[in-house]
Write a protein that holds these residues in place. Sequence first.
Motif, PDB file in Angstrom:
ATOM      1  N   SER A 199      -9.854   2.289   3.214  1.00 61.32           N
ATOM      2  CA  SER A 199      -9.857   2.022   4.647  1.00 61.32           C
ATOM      3  C   SER A 199      -9.728   3.328   5.417  1.00 61.32           C
ATOM      4  N   LEU A 200     -10.652   3.578   6.344  1.00 64.13           N
ATOM      5  CA  LEU A 200     -10.579   4.795   7.153  1.00 64.13           C
ATOM      6  C   LEU A 200      -9.442   4.709   8.164  1.00 64.13           C
ATOM      7  N   TYR A 201      -9.131   3.500   8.615  1.00 63.58           N
ATOM      8  CA  TYR A 201      -7.982   3.341   9.508  1.00 63.58           C
ATOM      9  C   TYR A 201      -6.699   3.656   8.747  1.00 63.58           C
ATOM     10  N   ASP A 202      -6.648   3.232   7.488  1.00 63.58           N
ATOM     11  CA  ASP A 202      -5.517   3.552   6.629  1.00 63.58           C
ATOM     12  C   ASP A 202      -5.449   5.059   6.400  1.00 63.58           C
ATOM     13  N   PHE A 203      -6.597   5.696   6.244  1.00 60.89           N
ATOM     14  CA  PHE A 203      -6.684   7.158   6.098  1.00 60.89           C
ATOM     15  C   PHE A 203      -5.988   7.814   7.287  1.00 60.89           C
ATOM     16  N   ASP A 204      -6.277   7.309   8.496  1.00 60.32           N
ATOM     17  CA  ASP A 204      -5.713   7.889   9.711  1.00 60.32           C
ATOM     18  C   ASP A 204      -4.198   7.719   9.748  1.00 60.32           C
ATOM     19  N   ARG A 205      -3.707   6.570   9.340  1.00 57.50           N
ATOM     20  CA  ARG A 205      -2.262   6.348   9.334  1.00 57.50           C
ATOM     21  C   ARG A 205      -1.575   7.299   8.341  1.00 57.50           C
ATOM     22  N   ARG A 206      -2.223   7.530   7.219  1.00 55.80           N
ATOM     23  CA  ARG A 206      -1.656   8.460   6.234  1.00 55.80           C
ATOM     24  C   ARG A 206      -1.622   9.887   6.791  1.00 55.80           C
ATOM     25  N   ILE A 207      -2.663  10.257   7.535  1.00 55.85           N
ATOM     26  CA  ILE A 207      -2.683  11.583   8.168  1.00 55.85           C
ATOM     27  C   ILE A 207      -1.483  11.739   9.100  1.00 55.85           C
ATOM     28  N   ASP A 208      -1.239  10.715   9.925  1.00 58.68           N
ATOM     29  CA  ASP A 208      -0.098  10.762  10.849  1.00 58.68           C
ATOM     30  C   ASP A 208       1.216  10.858  10.077  1.00 58.68           C
ATOM     31  N   ALA A 209       1.312  10.102   8.986  1.00 57.62           N
ATOM     32  CA  ALA A 209       2.553  10.106   8.203  1.00 57.62           C
ATOM     33  C   ALA A 209       2.808  11.467   7.561  1.00 57.62           C
ATOM     34  N   ILE A 210       1.761  12.070   7.043  1.00 57.44           N
ATOM     35  CA  ILE A 210       1.908  13.399   6.428  1.00 57.44           C
ATOM     36  C   ILE A 210       2.357  14.411   7.473  1.00 57.44           C
ATOM     37  N   VAL A 223      14.132   4.322  -5.238  1.00 61.57           N
ATOM     38  CA  VAL A 223      13.120   4.614  -4.218  1.00 61.57           C
ATOM     39  C   VAL A 223      11.902   3.717  -4.387  1.00 61.57           C
ATOM     40  N   TYR A 224      11.615   3.307  -5.612  1.00 62.61           N
ATOM     41  CA  TYR A 224      10.540   2.333  -5.816  1.00 62.61           C
ATOM     42  C   TYR A 224      10.872   1.038  -5.086  1.00 62.61           C
ATOM     43  N   ALA A 225      12.120   0.610  -5.212  1.00 67.97           N
ATOM     44  CA  ALA A 225      12.536  -0.634  -4.552  1.00 67.97           C
ATOM     45  C   ALA A 225      12.534  -0.482  -3.040  1.00 67.97           C
ATOM     46  N   GLU A 226      12.941   0.707  -2.569  1.00 68.44           N
ATOM     47  CA  GLU A 226      13.044   0.939  -1.122  1.00 68.44           C
ATOM     48  C   GLU A 226      11.683   1.095  -0.445  1.00 68.44           C
ATOM     49  N   THR A 227      10.721   1.619  -1.170  1.00 62.74           N
ATOM     50  CA  THR A 227       9.425   1.942  -0.543  1.00 62.74           C
ATOM     51  C   THR A 227       8.350   0.902  -0.791  1.00 62.74           C
ATOM     52  N   GLY A 228       8.603  -0.037  -1.691  1.00 61.83           N
ATOM     53  CA  GLY A 228       7.558  -1.012  -2.031  1.00 61.83           C
ATOM     54  C   GLY A 228       7.057  -1.776  -0.823  1.00 61.83           C
ATOM     55  N   HIS A 229       7.970  -2.311  -0.028  1.00 59.99           N
ATOM     56  CA  HIS A 229       7.576  -3.093   1.147  1.00 59.99           C
ATOM     57  C   HIS A 229       6.892  -2.204   2.184  1.00 59.99           C
ATOM     58  N   ALA A 230       7.423  -1.012   2.412  1.00 65.34           N
ATOM     59  CA  ALA A 230       6.842  -0.103   3.410  1.00 65.34           C
ATOM     60  C   ALA A 230       5.407   0.265   3.044  1.00 65.34           C
ATOM     61  N   LEU A 231       5.168   0.546   1.767  1.00 66.00           N
ATOM     62  CA  LEU A 231       3.811   0.895   1.336  1.00 66.00           C
ATOM     63  C   LEU A 231       2.869  -0.291   1.487  1.00 66.00           C
ATOM     64  N   ALA A 232       3.357  -1.467   1.157  1.00 68.11           N
ATOM     65  CA  ALA A 232       2.524  -2.666   1.277  1.00 68.11           C
ATOM     66  C   ALA A 232       2.148  -2.925   2.727  1.00 68.11           C
ATOM     67  N   GLN A 233       3.040  -2.595   3.659  1.00 63.30           N
ATOM     68  CA  GLN A 233       2.791  -2.815   5.083  1.00 63.30           C
ATOM     69  C   GLN A 233       2.110  -1.617   5.750  1.00 63.30           C
ATOM     70  N   GLY A 234       1.874  -0.558   4.987  1.00 64.29           N
ATOM     71  CA  GLY A 234       1.244   0.626   5.564  1.00 64.29           C
ATOM     72  C   GLY A 234       2.190   1.437   6.424  1.00 64.29           C
ATOM     73  N   ASP A 235       3.500   1.254   6.228  1.00 65.29           N
ATOM     74  CA  ASP A 235       4.483   2.033   6.986  1.00 65.29           C
ATOM     75  C   ASP A 235       4.761   3.313   6.199  1.00 65.29           C
ATOM     76  N   TYR A 236       3.800   4.233   6.256  1.00 71.03           N
ATOM     77  CA  TYR A 236       3.866   5.425   5.414  1.00 71.03           C
ATOM     78  C   TYR A 236       4.940   6.409   5.871  1.00 71.03           C
ATOM     79  N   VAL A 237       5.240   6.420   7.149  1.00 72.69           N
ATOM     80  CA  VAL A 237       6.297   7.310   7.637  1.00 72.69           C
ATOM     81  C   VAL A 237       7.626   6.932   7.001  1.00 72.69           C
ATOM     82  N   ASP A 238       7.916   5.633   6.972  1.00 69.30           N
ATOM     83  CA  ASP A 238       9.165   5.168   6.369  1.00 69.30           C
ATOM     84  C   ASP A 238       9.183   5.452   4.872  1.00 69.30           C
ATOM     85  N   ALA A 239       8.055   5.223   4.209  1.00 73.14           N
ATOM     86  CA  ALA A 239       7.987   5.464   2.764  1.00 73.14           C
ATOM     87  C   ALA A 239       8.250   6.929   2.440  1.00 73.14           C
TER      88      ALA A 239
END
Length: 720
Positions: A586-597, A651-667
């Motif tokens: 997903s290019l929109y997902d690409f953009d969210r990852r850019i912001d998170a990085i 951290v796997y347990a803490e980030t699983g939901h965030a990654l699934a929801q695309g909340d990359y900043v939190d992850a």
Amino acid sequence: MTDTRPLLIELGTEELPVKALPGLAQAFFDGVLAALDRRGIAVARGDARPLYTPRRLAVLLPGVATTQPEQRSEVPGPYVNIALDGDGRPTRALQGFAQKAGVEWTALERTRDQKGERFVHRAVSPGAPTVALLPEIVNEAIAAIPVPKGMRWGAHAWTFARPVHWLVVLLGDEVVPATAFGLQAGRDSRGHRFAHDGAVTIARPQDYVAALDAAQVLVDPVARRQRIVDQVQAAARAVGGEARIDDGNLAEVACLVEWPHAVTCAFEPEFLAVPQEALIATMEANQKFFPVLVGGRLSEHFIGVANIVSRDEAEVRKGYERVIRPRFADAQFFFVEDIKQGLASMDAGLKTVTYQAKLGTLADKVARVATLAETIAPQVDVAPALARRTAELSKADLQSRLVNEFPELQGIAGRYYALQDPSLDDLPHDDRTALANALDEAWQPRFAGDDIALSPLGKVLAIAERLDTLAGGFAAGLKPTGNKDPFALRRNALGLARSIIESGFDLDARALIAHAAALAVDAVVSRSAADAGDKKPRGDIASPPDAQTLAHELYDFVLDRLRGYYDDRNVPPQHFAAVAALKPASLYDFDRRIDAIGSFAQLPEADALAAADKRIRNILRKADIDIPGQVDPALLAEPAERALAEAVEAVYAETGHALAQGDYVDALAHLARLRPQVDAFFDAVMVNADEVAVRANRLALLKRLGDRLGSVAAIEQLSG
């Protein structure tokens, strides 16, 4: 302190090419500065800029040194072993060098380089007066002007953009004895061609602008441009409207006049039934007029800019109104006839128009776009049937008379026709309006910096259109090479990416590109078979393009265009590389990852974790044993590795939901908290332990850690 004087150089010509004029003036200005600099002549440039009108190019510098600085020269001579014989006497080589330098050999100095000691002649001479150098400087600057096609005049071999009729060169109040194009420099310029008789004598360079102003020539292009804006805006306000001042149109008008004067004009109101874009296009592109808008809609008024304040302005107005009327009448005729024809009839005509030899007709392209639009629509809550119907009409207006006359109205004309076409009367009002607007919006972004489509339906159509254009171009072997891009595929790739990202559409771009590639390959194969009169199965067609390979190439091509997109948004290259390494679907997902990085990179733990991730990748790459899929807690012997294993599982347990929801900043924020355990692990634990089982288990731990560190982006790319 160096003595300086103002410098004026003016080259008087016949009317210069409008579009080339600013570039010619800038080149002349730059050429004079470069020639002065080559001779070491100091210049107090201040806020000086190129001055020009349609009939002149001028350089006015507030301060130029009257003398060159001392000229120092150093000429290397023969090496000592060649210059002197065994008794230390000068050889013929040294004597010849000294004679050429005009000194005794004993006056020569010595220097040393990589090859040894050698003689050298150093000299200092006084600088030449600037006035003596200016004739050469003027001709150098003229020769440096890039004139694409020179014009000859008179019985001589000189060429320039237009015939040259006078030359002014003044250094202070002194006329410089320069010559160019057979003209001797003087202090006499010329004023307005019609409003001023005789020469305009320039006493001093600093009087130049005012002297020409008195002769009704506004030589400063910035001031001339501003006067046009002020007058046009005032004239529009006087009739209750607001002038539309396009930058390109304004630039050309400013290069057409020396003494601008706005004239308010009007046309018959019945022409306003024609799409206003057509009327605006002909006013701006063909006549260089400024339309007047009222409430954002075109009014019957427009503003022309004359090159003189006429004693009979009414006649000027009549002339402007007369020249515009035939073009408006043509546009009106085309529009009325197109309405009679209807979109369905226009659409049927696409079957006879070739889109591209290997891809079939425009009707074939429309069918592919309709299929793609119907696929995309339900994913973004747009009715698939409406998306298909809109796509099926998306190219119909290319067959219209209006678009044939005004190509820039493609899509815009379709919007007007859709709102009036009886064949669409079955649609609810809102759907019909959405369809009409989408026919226009599908072409957006039309140029760099343009907005993407506004409506959801318009966005769907814009995405489908660009997917097919890209896939078709690649399937037909039209990939861009160097500067060649006949199908504007680079622009279409960026338009596709922008339309998806800026719309917030979380689409699987990989799947859509693969779908478009399959349709394009089928089109190429079918066309090839039809051209050959061959009805054999697809597999018998020689060397058909591979859709899967094509899709991979297309995805990478789109990502490559995104590199420039993010560069324009000041995203560091390593941030882009970190996300691009994962190739998100997903290019929109690409953009969210850019912001998170970008957010992650600001954290104090970022550099250390990026370096650790890079170290992990290197260790895993060099591993010479099979790495288990799971970490065995029983083999975790060291406290530091047990602590890291516990932190990784947490951290796997803490980030699983965030990654699934695309909340990359939190992850990434959770991942940043791993730094203490990671640092401690590498400080205290030997990864490559002698015992194979322990080593494999530690590698498994690092792999599990690395997988989660790289879940948002390849953060090792952030490490230098």
